[in-house]
Design a protein around this motif. Structure first.
Motif, PDB file in Angstrom:
ATOM      1  N   SER A  59       0.949  -1.158   0.038  1.00  0.00           N
ATOM      2  CA  SER A  59       0.081  -0.029   0.032  1.00  0.00           C
ATOM      3  C   SER A  59       0.970   1.200   0.088  1.00  0.00           C
ATOM      4  O   SER A  59       2.151   1.083   0.370  1.00  0.00           O
ATOM      5  CB  SER A  59      -0.946   0.050   1.241  1.00  0.00           C
ATOM      6  N   ALA A  60       0.281   2.302  -0.287  1.00  0.00           N
ATOM      7  CA  ALA A  60       1.093   3.600  -0.622  1.00  0.00           C
ATOM      8  C   ALA A  60       1.837   3.994   0.745  1.00  0.00           C
ATOM      9  O   ALA A  60       3.162   4.525   0.574  1.00  0.00           O
ATOM     10  CB  ALA A  60       0.084   4.535  -0.990  1.00  0.00           C
ATOM     11  N   PHE A  61       1.456   3.953   1.785  1.00  0.00           N
ATOM     12  CA  PHE A  61       2.014   4.531   3.074  1.00  0.00           C
ATOM     13  C   PHE A  61       2.629   3.590   3.916  1.00  0.00           C
ATOM     14  O   PHE A  61       2.622   3.599   5.087  1.00  0.00           O
ATOM     15  CB  PHE A  61       1.079   5.457   3.827  1.00  0.00           C
ATOM     16  N   CYS A  62       2.946   2.287   3.409  1.00  0.00           N
ATOM     17  CA  CYS A  62       3.716   1.255   4.026  1.00  0.00           C
ATOM     18  C   CYS A  62       5.074   1.210   4.087  1.00  0.00           C
ATOM     19  O   CYS A  62       5.756   1.061   3.160  1.00  0.00           O
ATOM     20  CB  CYS A  62       2.883  -0.048   3.547  1.00  0.00           C
ATOM     21  N   ALA A  63       5.780   1.456   5.174  1.00  0.00           N
ATOM     22  CA  ALA A  63       7.092   1.724   5.397  1.00  0.00           C
ATOM     23  C   ALA A  63       7.709   0.382   5.196  1.00  0.00           C
ATOM     24  O   ALA A  63       8.619   0.143   4.619  1.00  0.00           O
ATOM     25  CB  ALA A  63       7.607   2.358   6.507  1.00  0.00           C
ATOM     26  N   PRO A  64       7.258  -0.804   5.725  1.00  0.00           N
ATOM     27  CA  PRO A  64       7.823  -1.992   5.627  1.00  0.00           C
ATOM     28  C   PRO A  64       7.824  -2.486   4.114  1.00  0.00           C
ATOM     29  O   PRO A  64       8.404  -3.411   3.632  1.00  0.00           O
ATOM     30  CB  PRO A  64       7.018  -2.933   6.528  1.00  0.00           C
ATOM     31  N   CYS A  65       6.757  -1.985   3.184  1.00  0.00           N
ATOM     32  CA  CYS A  65       6.496  -2.571   1.999  1.00  0.00           C
ATOM     33  C   CYS A  65       7.950  -1.880   1.368  1.00  0.00           C
ATOM     34  O   CYS A  65       8.229  -2.671   0.264  1.00  0.00           O
ATOM     35  CB  CYS A  65       5.455  -1.715   1.398  1.00  0.00           C
ATOM     36  N   ARG A  66       8.335  -0.831   1.580  1.00  0.00           N
ATOM     37  CA  ARG A  66       9.636  -0.183   0.708  1.00  0.00           C
ATOM     38  C   ARG A  66      10.770  -1.276   0.950  1.00  0.00           C
ATOM     39  O   ARG A  66      11.547  -1.605   0.072  1.00  0.00           O
ATOM     40  CB  ARG A  66       9.697   1.066   1.103  1.00  0.00           C
ATOM     41  N   ALA A  67      10.896  -1.619   2.296  1.00  0.00           N
ATOM     42  CA  ALA A  67      12.096  -2.576   2.469  1.00  0.00           C
ATOM     43  C   ALA A  67      11.861  -3.846   1.941  1.00  0.00           C
ATOM     44  O   ALA A  67      12.730  -4.417   1.400  1.00  0.00           O
ATOM     45  CB  ALA A  67      12.277  -2.468   4.251  1.00  0.00           C
ATOM     46  N   THR A  68      10.710  -4.329   1.990  1.00  0.00           N
ATOM     47  CA  THR A  68      10.250  -5.676   1.491  1.00  0.00           C
ATOM     48  C   THR A  68      10.672  -5.523  -0.210  1.00  0.00           C
ATOM     49  O   THR A  68      11.038  -6.561  -0.597  1.00  0.00           O
ATOM     50  CB  THR A  68       9.102  -6.078   1.709  1.00  0.00           C
ATOM     51  N   ARG A  69      10.228  -4.579  -0.490  1.00  0.00           N
ATOM     52  CA  ARG A  69      10.352  -4.531  -2.073  1.00  0.00           C
ATOM     53  C   ARG A  69      12.023  -4.447  -2.501  1.00  0.00           C
ATOM     54  O   ARG A  69      12.332  -5.083  -3.458  1.00  0.00           O
ATOM     55  CB  ARG A  69       9.929  -2.909  -2.649  1.00  0.00           C
ATOM     56  N   ARG A  70      12.628  -3.825  -1.648  1.00  0.00           N
ATOM     57  CA  ARG A  70      14.232  -4.141  -1.764  1.00  0.00           C
ATOM     58  C   ARG A  70      14.812  -5.363  -1.613  1.00  0.00           C
ATOM     59  O   ARG A  70      15.626  -5.945  -2.477  1.00  0.00           O
ATOM     60  CB  ARG A  70      15.214  -3.076  -1.065  1.00  0.00           C
ATOM     61  N   VAL A  71      14.246  -6.144  -0.783  1.00  0.00           N
ATOM     62  CA  VAL A  71      14.716  -7.494  -0.404  1.00  0.00           C
ATOM     63  C   VAL A  71      14.206  -8.414  -1.581  1.00  0.00           C
ATOM     64  O   VAL A  71      14.822  -9.177  -2.005  1.00  0.00           O
ATOM     65  CB  VAL A  71      14.080  -7.841   0.729  1.00  0.00           C
ATOM     66  N   LEU A  72      13.113  -8.309  -1.846  1.00  0.00           N
ATOM     67  CA  LEU A  72      12.689  -9.149  -2.928  1.00  0.00           C
ATOM     68  C   LEU A  72      13.459  -8.825  -4.556  1.00  0.00           C
ATOM     69  O   LEU A  72      13.324  -9.733  -5.150  1.00  0.00           O
ATOM     70  CB  LEU A  72      11.027  -9.137  -3.023  1.00  0.00           C
ATOM     71  N   GLY A  73      13.398  -7.780  -4.631  1.00  0.00           N
ATOM     72  CA  GLY A  73      14.087  -7.330  -5.927  1.00  0.00           C
ATOM     73  C   GLY A  73      15.453  -7.854  -5.813  1.00  0.00           C
ATOM     74  O   GLY A  73      16.003  -8.341  -7.059  1.00  0.00           O
ATOM     75  N   ASP A  74      16.196  -7.881  -4.857  1.00  0.00           N
ATOM     76  CA  ASP A  74      17.472  -8.498  -4.769  1.00  0.00           C
ATOM     77  C   ASP A  74      17.523  -9.873  -5.003  1.00  0.00           C
ATOM     78  O   ASP A  74      18.364 -10.425  -5.702  1.00  0.00           O
ATOM     79  CB  ASP A  74      18.054  -8.239  -3.278  1.00  0.00           C
ATOM     80  N   ILE A  75      16.573 -10.647  -4.388  1.00  0.00           N
ATOM     81  CA  ILE A  75      16.621 -12.102  -4.586  1.00  0.00           C
ATOM     82  C   ILE A  75      16.211 -12.268  -6.100  1.00  0.00           C
ATOM     83  O   ILE A  75      16.688 -13.290  -6.566  1.00  0.00           O
ATOM     84  CB  ILE A  75      15.524 -12.480  -3.649  1.00  0.00           C
ATOM     85  N   ALA A  76      15.303 -11.546  -6.563  1.00  0.00           N
ATOM     86  CA  ALA A  76      14.839 -11.889  -8.004  1.00  0.00           C
ATOM     87  C   ALA A  76      16.065 -11.598  -8.938  1.00  0.00           C
ATOM     88  O   ALA A  76      16.123 -12.314  -9.868  1.00  0.00           O
ATOM     89  CB  ALA A  76      13.631 -10.874  -8.550  1.00  0.00           C
ATOM     90  N   GLY A  77      16.908 -10.699  -8.593  1.00  0.00           N
ATOM     91  CA  GLY A  77      17.946 -10.298  -9.240  1.00  0.00           C
ATOM     92  C   GLY A  77      19.074 -11.389  -9.053  1.00  0.00           C
ATOM     93  O   GLY A  77      20.166 -11.492  -9.913  1.00  0.00           O
TER      94      GLY A  77
END
Length: 137
Positions: A59-77
């Motif tokens: 969701s737009a104002f979810c701080a843990p979502c940004r950190a999760t996005r980085r973690v999952l992006g790293d894993i996908a890479g």
């Protein structure tokens, strides 16, 4: 004196609840209600990964979502054949209801056929997601 006893009891119960909630948040696990659920390119808006797909509901104002996005992006890479798809929960309420998404971030691990094999509610640890990918392949 009775008020003090009630206050201590409430604090003890709240502390136990907080500790249990903290330990469960972000854990990647199997849920019985996810058995048989599949997602495809039509629901995700993107193609499935060759080996697995990490679907993140945010969701737009979810701080843990940004950190999760980085973690999952790293894993996908790092892991070949794994794709990360982020879905805005507010824009896809039908899918949120269908999959019983109760909070953000929620991460679903899909196998190559789009079946939900694991789920994490809260910010998952990198090691847990990588271990779940091993089971999805």
């Amino acid at each position: 004196m009775t008020g003090l006893v009630v206050c201590v009891a409430v604090l003890a119960v709240a502390s136990v609840y907080g500790v249990l909630h903290q330990r469960r948040s972000g854990r990647v696990r199997v849920r019985g209600r996810d058995d048989g659920k599949r997602l495809g390119a039509a629901e995700l808006g993107e193609q499935l990964g060759e080996r697995a797909t990490l679907v993140q509901f945010s969701s737009a104002f979810c701080a843990p979502c940004r950190a999760t996005r980085r973690v999952l992006g790293d894993i996908a890479g790092m892991v070949p054949g794994v794709t990360h798809v982020e879905i805005d929960a507010e824009d896809h309420l039908d899918l949120v209801r269908e999959l019983d998404i109760l909070k953000t971030p929620t991460v679903l691990v899909l196998d190559a056929d789009g079946r939900v094999v694991r789920r994490a509610t809260g910010q998952p640890r990198k090691e847990d997601v990588i271990a779940a990918l091993g089971e999805a392949v």
